[in-house]
Design a protein around this motif. Structure first.
Motif, PDB file in Angstrom:
ATOM      1  N   GLU A 217      72.916  53.466  66.836  1.00 16.24           N
ATOM      2  CA  GLU A 217      71.700  53.436  66.030  1.00 16.24           C
ATOM      3  C   GLU A 217      72.082  53.503  64.559  1.00 16.24           C
ATOM      4  O   GLU A 217      72.709  54.463  64.108  1.00 16.24           O
ATOM      5  CB  GLU A 217      70.780  54.598  66.401  1.00 16.24           C
TER       6      GLU A 217
ATOM      7  N   PRO B 206      70.443  49.017  77.764  1.00 13.78           N
ATOM      8  CA  PRO B 206      69.362  49.971  78.054  1.00 13.78           C
ATOM      9  C   PRO B 206      68.084  49.556  77.324  1.00 13.78           C
ATOM     10  O   PRO B 206      68.152  48.976  76.237  1.00 13.78           O
ATOM     11  CB  PRO B 206      69.915  51.289  77.503  1.00 13.78           C
TER      12      PRO B 206
ATOM     13  N   ALA C 134      64.638  49.664  75.081  1.00  9.67           N
ATOM     14  CA  ALA C 134      64.309  50.357  73.834  1.00  9.67           C
ATOM     15  C   ALA C 134      63.545  51.636  74.139  1.00  9.67           C
ATOM     16  O   ALA C 134      62.701  51.680  75.038  1.00  9.67           O
ATOM     17  CB  ALA C 134      63.485  49.443  72.930  1.00  9.67           C
ATOM     18  N   LYS C 135      63.847  52.685  73.403  1.00 13.84           N
ATOM     19  CA  LYS C 135      63.193  53.968  73.613  1.00 13.84           C
ATOM     20  C   LYS C 135      61.749  53.918  73.136  1.00 13.84           C
ATOM     21  O   LYS C 135      61.426  53.268  72.145  1.00 13.84           O
ATOM     22  CB  LYS C 135      63.946  55.072  72.879  1.00 13.84           C
ATOM     23  N   CYS C 136      60.886  54.618  73.843  1.00 14.46           N
ATOM     24  CA  CYS C 136      59.466  54.661  73.482  1.00 14.46           C
ATOM     25  C   CYS C 136      59.186  55.890  72.615  1.00 14.46           C
ATOM     26  O   CYS C 136      59.783  56.954  72.811  1.00 14.46           O
ATOM     27  CB  CYS C 136      58.596  54.725  74.731  1.00 14.46           C
TER      28      CYS C 136
ATOM     29  N   GLU D 133      56.357  58.605  71.667  1.00 15.23           N
ATOM     30  CA  GLU D 133      55.209  59.175  72.357  1.00 15.23           C
ATOM     31  C   GLU D 133      53.907  58.736  71.700  1.00 15.23           C
ATOM     32  O   GLU D 133      53.709  58.891  70.497  1.00 15.23           O
ATOM     33  CB  GLU D 133      55.303  60.710  72.343  1.00 15.23           C
TER      34      GLU D 133
ATOM     35  N   TRP E  53      76.018  51.130  72.313  1.00 12.46           N
ATOM     36  CA  TRP E  53      74.897  51.034  71.376  1.00 12.46           C
ATOM     37  C   TRP E  53      75.108  52.028  70.236  1.00 12.46           C
ATOM     38  O   TRP E  53      75.522  53.160  70.466  1.00 12.46           O
ATOM     39  CB  TRP E  53      73.574  51.369  72.062  1.00 12.46           C
TER      40      TRP E  53
ATOM     41  N   GLU F 177      62.538  42.442  77.407  1.00 19.26           N
ATOM     42  CA  GLU F 177      62.377  43.867  77.721  1.00 19.26           C
ATOM     43  C   GLU F 177      61.424  44.021  78.920  1.00 19.26           C
ATOM     44  O   GLU F 177      60.476  43.250  79.060  1.00 19.26           O
ATOM     45  CB  GLU F 177      61.778  44.598  76.511  1.00 19.26           C
TER      46      GLU F 177
ATOM     47  N   CYS G 182      59.826  44.644  69.753  1.00 18.83           N
ATOM     48  CA  CYS G 182      61.280  44.671  69.931  1.00 18.83           C
ATOM     49  C   CYS G 182      61.837  43.265  69.728  1.00 18.83           C
ATOM     50  O   CYS G 182      61.492  42.336  70.461  1.00 18.83           O
ATOM     51  CB  CYS G 182      61.641  45.203  71.314  1.00 18.83           C
TER      52      CYS G 182
ATOM     53  N   GLU H  35      69.274  48.960  65.899  1.00 15.76           N
ATOM     54  CA  GLU H  35      70.392  49.371  66.735  1.00 15.76           C
ATOM     55  C   GLU H  35      71.354  48.189  66.888  1.00 15.76           C
ATOM     56  O   GLU H  35      70.936  47.031  66.832  1.00 15.76           O
ATOM     57  CB  GLU H  35      69.916  49.803  68.125  1.00 15.76           C
TER      58      GLU H  35
ATOM     59  N   ARG I  62      56.126  50.858  73.432  1.00 12.23           N
ATOM     60  CA  ARG I  62      57.452  50.321  73.129  1.00 12.23           C
ATOM     61  C   ARG I  62      57.516  49.663  71.758  1.00 12.23           C
ATOM     62  O   ARG I  62      58.595  49.422  71.244  1.00 12.23           O
ATOM     63  CB  ARG I  62      57.873  49.304  74.194  1.00 12.23           C
TER      64      ARG I  62
END
Length: 393
Positions: free
Chosen positions: A188, A130, A132-134, A136, A186, A109, A143, A177, A140
């Protein structure tokens, strides 16, 4: 000698006994023979025979960006350096796993370039996932990726597990995912209700499922569970673990001969290797290896079973990502297995030599068609320019 050709079924049976390198050469003999060798029937027949006979066994050594290949049936004791499809990527290469002769390589990543590669056939498909989404305020997170094959839908899949923990090691968020190579999408799946126990060789693939060593508690010392994610049903289950002493033990998972295995390391004392003979059956756990051999237990940090020898009397063990040992099951002794040319630190991946190649999804086919059209257009332009203009000196 009779000139009557062999029936295709008989010829297919003969071909299934040959090494992949020989089959690749025979593809040049004739178009009918090439079509037979490339057929799904011969490909599957050859793979099944290799697995059942424990032949065409190969080792892939990963060290940094370099990859090295070694055939256990070879007379030589040296590796061959092999081209890494991701060699020119910005980030280092990680071997996610292998199944059916296909090896999955990935960059870390957030780069996420992935190659699905048959090292023997030397063909691969590449794609980019893509990042991995973070979440807030949490970055990260951790992963972890795994690779396996969905035999129900004939699809290779990459699984990504992302976990976020607080400063007090409490699990805040955990999701899983799945990337399908067939659809190149992808998906989820949902929350993963467990916390990973170990960060060393985190997942193993066998019996159609990826497995992790997990816990319901923040600390590993309270015990562990074996969580399995079925790639066909995309559901979670718990696999029963063997009965062993939990005091001062370091545990990691492995795969040996297609069976799930558990390695129990009692530091400076002994190490045990358990094998689950019948998948999902608790009573089928058996202790295959129990040794206090100094060569194995001295400074032991991590041990993983790799493969049985062709006779089935020895097991190849990888110690601390830097040494290999053959363990003799009958006399319970071990000897160093030295292979010339491997890096000082390495990760070993066993794969079966096969003709299997990945099936790419529609998105990649569209890209390939677009590239072909661009090449055709460029050729037309070159032809026009070469005919319409002449260079005068």
């Amino acid at each position: 000698m009779s000139d009557v050709p062999l029936p295709p079924d008989v010829l297919a049976q003969i071909l299934s006994w040959l090494p992949v390198t020989s089959l690749l050469r025979f593809r040049s003999v004739s178009k009918p023979l090439r079509a037979l060798i490339d057929s799904d029937y011969v490909t599957n027949l050859h793979l099944n025979h290799s697995v059942q006979s424990n032949s065409n066994t190969n080792l892939l050594f990963g060290g940094d960006r370099s990859l090295y290949y070694f055939n256990l049936d070879s007379d030589t004791n040296a590796v061959n350096k092999i081209h890494n499809p991701l060699y020119f990527a910005i980030f280092e290469t990680v071997i996610l796993g292998s199944c059916n002769g296909v090896v999955c390589l990935c960059t870390i990543e957030p780069d996420n370039e992935i190659a699905f590669w048959n090292p023997i056939v030397r063909k691969f498909k590449k794609t980019r996932l893509p990042p991995a989404k973070c979440l807030e305020g949490l970055g990260r997170g951790l992963c972890i990726k795994g690779f396996g094959y969905d035999h129900v839908h004939d699809d290779h899949k990459v699984v990504r597990l992302v976990q976020y923990c607080s400063l007090f090691k409490e699990l805040v968020h955990s999701k899983i995912e799945v990337f399908s190579l067939k659809t190149e999408v992808w998906k989820e799946i949902g929350d993963f209700p467990y916390r990973l126990c170990s960060r060393k060789y985190l997942n193993v693939f066998t019996n159609g499922a990826l497995h992790w060593l997990v816990s319901r508690q923040p600390e590993v010392k309270v015990g562990f569970l074996i969580a399995a994610f079925d790639l066909a049903t995309e559901e979670f289950t718990l696999v029963p673990q063997p009965d062993f002493a939990n005091e001062k033990v370091q545990v990691n998972l492995g795969v040996l001969g297609g069976c799930l295995s558990v390695v129990c390391n009692y530091p400076k004392c002994n190490v045990d290797v358990w094998v689950m003979r019948s998948y999902g059956v608790k009573d089928s756990w058996s202790k295959l290896i129990s040794t206090a051999d100094v060569k194995i237990i001295k400074d032991l940090d991590f041990l993983r079973p790799i493969v049985y020898s062709k006779s089935g009397r020895e097991v190849l063990l990888e110690k601390n990502f830097e040494r290999l040992y053959w363990y003799h099951l009958e006399n319970k002794t071990s000897e160093r297995f030295k292979v010339a040319g491997i890096p000082r630190l390495f990760v070993t991946e066993m794969f079966t030599g096969s003709l299997v190649q990945v099936k790419i999804g529609s998105a990649s086919r569209n890209v390939e068609k677009k590239e072909e059209n661009e090449k055709k257009n460029n050729r037309k332009k070159d032809d026009f320019l070469s005919k319409g203009f002449r260079l005068v000196l």
